[in-house]
Scaffold this active site. Structure first.
Site, PDB file in Angstrom:
ATOM      1  N   GLN A  71      -0.653   2.393  -6.042  1.00  0.00           N
ATOM      2  CA  GLN A  71      -2.104   2.569  -5.850  1.00  0.00           C
ATOM      3  C   GLN A  71      -2.907   2.085  -7.058  1.00  0.00           C
ATOM      4  O   GLN A  71      -3.985   1.533  -6.908  1.00  0.00           O
ATOM      5  CB  GLN A  71      -2.425   4.041  -5.591  1.00  0.00           C
ATOM      6  CG  GLN A  71      -2.428   4.340  -4.112  1.00  0.00           C
ATOM      7  CD  GLN A  71      -2.727   5.787  -3.805  1.00  0.00           C
ATOM      8  OE1 GLN A  71      -2.907   6.603  -4.705  1.00  0.00           O
ATOM      9  NE2 GLN A  71      -2.767   6.108  -2.538  1.00  0.00           N
TER      10      GLN A  71
ATOM     11  N   ASP B 155      -3.711  -1.669  -6.941  1.00  0.00           N
ATOM     12  CA  ASP B 155      -4.190  -2.156  -5.654  1.00  0.00           C
ATOM     13  C   ASP B 155      -5.577  -2.788  -5.783  1.00  0.00           C
ATOM     14  O   ASP B 155      -6.597  -2.107  -5.709  1.00  0.00           O
ATOM     15  CB  ASP B 155      -4.204  -0.965  -4.687  1.00  0.00           C
ATOM     16  CG  ASP B 155      -4.607  -1.345  -3.291  1.00  0.00           C
ATOM     17  OD1 ASP B 155      -4.940  -2.523  -3.070  1.00  0.00           O
ATOM     18  OD2 ASP B 155      -4.597  -0.464  -2.427  1.00  0.00           O
TER      19      ASP B 155
ATOM     20  N   SER C   8      -8.114  -2.399  -2.838  1.00  0.00           N
ATOM     21  CA  SER C   8      -8.906  -1.166  -2.845  1.00  0.00           C
ATOM     22  C   SER C   8      -9.983  -1.203  -3.927  1.00  0.00           C
ATOM     23  O   SER C   8     -11.138  -0.857  -3.667  1.00  0.00           O
ATOM     24  CB  SER C   8      -8.007   0.053  -3.082  1.00  0.00           C
ATOM     25  OG  SER C   8      -7.209   0.268  -1.957  1.00  0.00           O
TER      26      SER C   8
ATOM     27  N   TYR D  88      -2.957   0.579   8.640  1.00  0.00           N
ATOM     28  CA  TYR D  88      -3.938  -0.429   9.046  1.00  0.00           C
ATOM     29  C   TYR D  88      -4.190  -0.334  10.545  1.00  0.00           C
ATOM     30  O   TYR D  88      -3.470   0.347  11.275  1.00  0.00           O
ATOM     31  CB  TYR D  88      -3.400  -1.828   8.740  1.00  0.00           C
ATOM     32  CG  TYR D  88      -3.385  -2.176   7.284  1.00  0.00           C
ATOM     33  CD1 TYR D  88      -4.565  -2.478   6.606  1.00  0.00           C
ATOM     34  CD2 TYR D  88      -2.193  -2.237   6.578  1.00  0.00           C
ATOM     35  CE1 TYR D  88      -4.553  -2.825   5.271  1.00  0.00           C
ATOM     36  CE2 TYR D  88      -2.167  -2.576   5.240  1.00  0.00           C
ATOM     37  CZ  TYR D  88      -3.345  -2.873   4.589  1.00  0.00           C
ATOM     38  OH  TYR D  88      -3.331  -3.206   3.272  1.00  0.00           O
TER      39      TYR D  88
ATOM     40  N   ARG E   6       0.846  -1.197   0.000  1.00  0.00           N
ATOM     41  CA  ARG E   6       0.000   0.000   0.000  1.00  0.00           C
ATOM     42  C   ARG E   6       0.881   1.246   0.000  1.00  0.00           C
ATOM     43  O   ARG E   6       0.891   2.011   0.955  1.00  0.00           O
ATOM     44  CB  ARG E   6      -0.919  -0.043   1.205  1.00  0.00           C
ATOM     45  CG  ARG E   6      -2.339  -0.398   0.901  1.00  0.00           C
ATOM     46  CD  ARG E   6      -2.818  -1.650   0.712  1.00  0.00           C
ATOM     47  NE  ARG E   6      -4.179  -1.574   0.188  1.00  0.00           N
ATOM     48  CZ  ARG E   6      -5.271  -1.651   0.926  1.00  0.00           C
ATOM     49  NH1 ARG E   6      -5.200  -1.764   2.209  1.00  0.00           N
ATOM     50  NH2 ARG E   6      -6.451  -1.614   0.354  1.00  0.00           N
TER      51      ARG E   6
HETATM   52  P1  NAD Z   1      -9.011  -3.201   6.013  1.00  0.00           P
HETATM   53  O1  NAD Z   1      -9.870  -3.883   4.994  1.00  0.00           O
HETATM   54  O2  NAD Z   1      -7.769  -3.872   6.482  1.00  0.00           O
HETATM   55  O3  NAD Z   1      -9.925  -2.909   7.300  1.00  0.00           O
HETATM   56  C1  NAD Z   1     -11.137  -2.221   7.200  1.00  0.00           C
HETATM   57  C2  NAD Z   1     -11.267  -1.261   8.363  1.00  0.00           C
HETATM   58  O4  NAD Z   1     -11.480  -1.977   9.574  1.00  0.00           O
HETATM   59  C3  NAD Z   1     -10.035  -0.373   8.618  1.00  0.00           C
HETATM   60  O5  NAD Z   1     -10.406   0.978   8.489  1.00  0.00           O
HETATM   61  C4  NAD Z   1      -9.633  -0.730  10.026  1.00  0.00           C
HETATM   62  O6  NAD Z   1      -9.127   0.392  10.745  1.00  0.00           O
HETATM   63  C5  NAD Z   1     -10.945  -1.213  10.619  1.00  0.00           C
HETATM   64  N1  NAD Z   1     -10.814  -2.014  11.833  1.00  0.00           N
HETATM   65  C6  NAD Z   1      -9.931  -2.991  12.130  1.00  0.00           C
HETATM   66  N2  NAD Z   1     -10.142  -3.468  13.361  1.00  0.00           N
HETATM   67  C7  NAD Z   1     -11.205  -2.801  13.861  1.00  0.00           C
HETATM   68  C8  NAD Z   1     -11.923  -2.869  15.090  1.00  0.00           C
HETATM   69  N3  NAD Z   1     -11.579  -3.711  16.068  1.00  0.00           N
HETATM   70  N4  NAD Z   1     -12.943  -2.009  15.279  1.00  0.00           N
HETATM   71  C9  NAD Z   1     -13.311  -1.137  14.290  1.00  0.00           C
HETATM   72  N5  NAD Z   1     -12.693  -1.037  13.116  1.00  0.00           N
HETATM   73  C10 NAD Z   1     -11.645  -1.856  12.901  1.00  0.00           C
HETATM   74  O7  NAD Z   1      -8.662  -1.736   5.574  1.00  0.00           O
HETATM   75  P2  NAD Z   1      -8.510  -1.118   4.102  1.00  0.00           P
HETATM   76  O8  NAD Z   1      -9.838  -0.759   3.599  1.00  0.00           O
HETATM   77  O9  NAD Z   1      -7.701  -2.043   3.293  1.00  0.00           O
HETATM   78  O10 NAD Z   1      -7.725   0.234   4.398  1.00  0.00           O
HETATM   79  C11 NAD Z   1      -6.838   0.387   5.482  1.00  0.00           C
HETATM   80  C12 NAD Z   1      -6.103   1.702   5.383  1.00  0.00           C
HETATM   81  O11 NAD Z   1      -5.208   1.690   4.295  1.00  0.00           O
HETATM   82  C13 NAD Z   1      -6.968   2.908   5.189  1.00  0.00           C
HETATM   83  O12 NAD Z   1      -6.397   3.944   5.912  1.00  0.00           O
HETATM   84  C14 NAD Z   1      -6.843   3.210   3.747  1.00  0.00           C
HETATM   85  O13 NAD Z   1      -7.116   4.560   3.437  1.00  0.00           O
HETATM   86  C15 NAD Z   1      -5.403   2.871   3.546  1.00  0.00           C
HETATM   87  N6  NAD Z   1      -5.084   2.598   2.146  1.00  0.00           N
HETATM   88  C16 NAD Z   1      -3.926   3.115   1.619  1.00  0.00           C
HETATM   89  C17 NAD Z   1      -3.605   2.871   0.281  1.00  0.00           C
HETATM   90  C18 NAD Z   1      -2.353   3.407  -0.325  1.00  0.00           C
HETATM   91  O14 NAD Z   1      -1.738   4.281   0.232  1.00  0.00           O
HETATM   92  N7  NAD Z   1      -1.939   2.880  -1.462  1.00  0.00           N
HETATM   93  C19 NAD Z   1      -4.441   2.096  -0.493  1.00  0.00           C
HETATM   94  C20 NAD Z   1      -5.592   1.584   0.080  1.00  0.00           C
HETATM   95  C21 NAD Z   1      -5.895   1.837   1.422  1.00  0.00           C
END
Ligand code: NAD
Length: 374
Positions: A127, A130, A133, A226, A122
């Site tokens: 991006q 990905d 996403s 994460y 990530r």
């Molecule tokens: P994910 O699918 O791993 O998790 C989904 C959500 O569940 C996350 O927001 C996480 O904080 C939340 N979560 C985990 N445990 C929890 C709990 N006990 N209670 C409540 N919520 C909980 O996450 P994702 O959608 O893959 O994204 C994670 C992060 O990565 C985000 O900040 C996203 O913006 C970021 N991201 C960055 C890039 C990049 O820079 N290339 C790309 C995609 C996502």
């Protein structure tokens, strides 16, 4: 010319295809030869003729892998297909190594270079590759529609001659990519939306979409943006605080995940039992253990009149756009594989190194190596 093969997906419920005609046309222009199995795109409404018009070739499965130097698919190839490939062939697909460690062993033994699309690091540069996403965007959207469909209530507020209808109250737990899309979709349908996450940054994003946030004194920012796993004490606090909130909701959509672990339990049975009959829970984490204690993957169960939906492979519910996004992710990855018309990946590149499961007869991904005892 370097040849890519694209099989028709055989996994149950899988309706996506790895490449669309538009992306095939781009790849062909850039020096690839693309051979697709006949019918590969049919579940996503892309016809063989569309692929041929785009410069692709169409073949039966028996011929598909002949001379292939790369195979692009959505789901990982089954073992009989692996045996048909030349050593050194590059595979790019979702791989789920923890679900079938034997398959990883077979890929290493066959000296295949297996790239796991779910392991794209990530970082900003990757991006556009990905798939977590892109596919979570689809899943979050479909989850909100599914919740609206299963709910016995309207989502929007309505003022009619037959009276006024209050908007549905929707709580989204877990505000990553899927959660944000679920919030945006539920808002567009007119619901009143609340959001909860353990990462502080998520609250800001939820607010920007018009949701209200539920804030608890638990902050669990982990590595790479994460969430980390909560301690037992934090889990107890979280569940106690959320129980009262969930009880007020018509719909709860859960999307919480911790990379490489079972999904965290956010909705224990007692919380479901406090919700009103007619309420709906859509558990997007059903595939990785579920955020709700009563979730059964692939099924809908009812507890005291509350429906708990555990959908599997939601991106396949929108196969056209899910395939288009997946194919563009693969197209962007292909630029790291082909240089000046020659297959010449730099396996030390941070992106490829992060995704590489097997290469040169070895399991190269640390956690997977531990998993299969290599
Ligand atoms: P994910 O699918 O791993 O998790 C989904 C959500 O569940 C996350 O927001 C996480 O904080 C939340 N979560 C985990 N445990 C929890 C709990 N006990 N209670 C409540 N919520 C909980 O996450 P994702 O959608 O893959 O994204 C994670 C992060 O990565 C985000 O900040 C996203 O913006 C970021 N991201 C960055 C890039 C990049 O820079 N290339 C790309 C995609 C996502």
């Amino acid at each position: 010319m370097v040849r890519i093969a694209v099989p028709k997906e055989t996994t149950a419920r899988e309706r996506r295809v790895a490449l669309t005609p538009e992306v095939v046309a781009r790849l062909v222009r850039e020096g690839w030869r693309v051979r697709l199995e006949s019918g590969a795109g049919s579940s996503a409404f892309f016809a063989d003729d569309d692929y041929i018009s785009a410069g692709g070739e169409v073949a039966l499965r028996d011929e598909l892998f002949r001379d292939a130097q790369a195979v692009f698919s959505v789901q990982p190839l089954e073992k009989p297909d692996l045996e048909r490939l030349e050593s050194g062939t590059i595979l790019a697909s979702l791989m789920y190594p923890w679900r079938d460690p034997d398959r990883v062993g077979a890929m290493a033994e066959a000296k295949l270079s297996a790239l796991a699309m779910e392991l794209v690091p990530r970082i900003t540069r990757s991006q556009s590759m990905d798939v977590l996403s892109s596919q979570a965007t689809v899943a979050g959207y479909v989850a909100a529609l599914l919740a609206a469909r299963e709910s016995p209530r309207f989502f929007p507020m309505l003022t009619t001659a037959a009276g006024t209808v209050r908007p549905a109250k929707v709580l989204v737990m877990g505000v990553g990519v899927a959660g944000l899309q679920a919030i945006a979709t539920a808002k567009r349908l007119g619901a009143n939306v609340w959001a909860y996450d353990v990462r502080k940054a998520a609250a800001e994003q939820a607010l920007s979409l018009g949701a209200k946030t539920i804030e608890l004194p638990i902050s669990a920012e982990g590595e790479g943006g994460y969430a980390r796993e909560l301690t037992e004490e934090e889990k107890r606090l979280q569940q106690a605080a959320l129980e009262g909130e969930a009880a007020k909701m018509d719909v709860v959509i859960t999307t919480a995940q911790i990379p490489g672990r079972r999904a965290p339990l956010l909705v224990p049975r007692a919380m479901v039992e406090r919700m009103s009959p007619g309420a709906v829970i859509v558990d997007l984490a059903a595939e990785s253990g579920g955020n709700c204690e009563v979730t059964r993957p692939g099924e809908t169960v009812e507890v005291g009149g509350v429906k708990v939906v555990g959908p599997l492979n939601l991106p396949s519910e929108l196969p056209v756009h899910a395939s288009e996004m997946y194919a563009k992710n693969l197209y962007n990855l292909s630029k790291l594989l082909l240089k000046d018309g020659v297959l010449n990946p730099d396996w030390n590149d941070e992106i490829l190194a992060g995704m590489l499961l097997t290469h040169g007869g070895q399991v190269t991904h640390g956690p997977t190596k531990v998993l299969i005892g290599g």
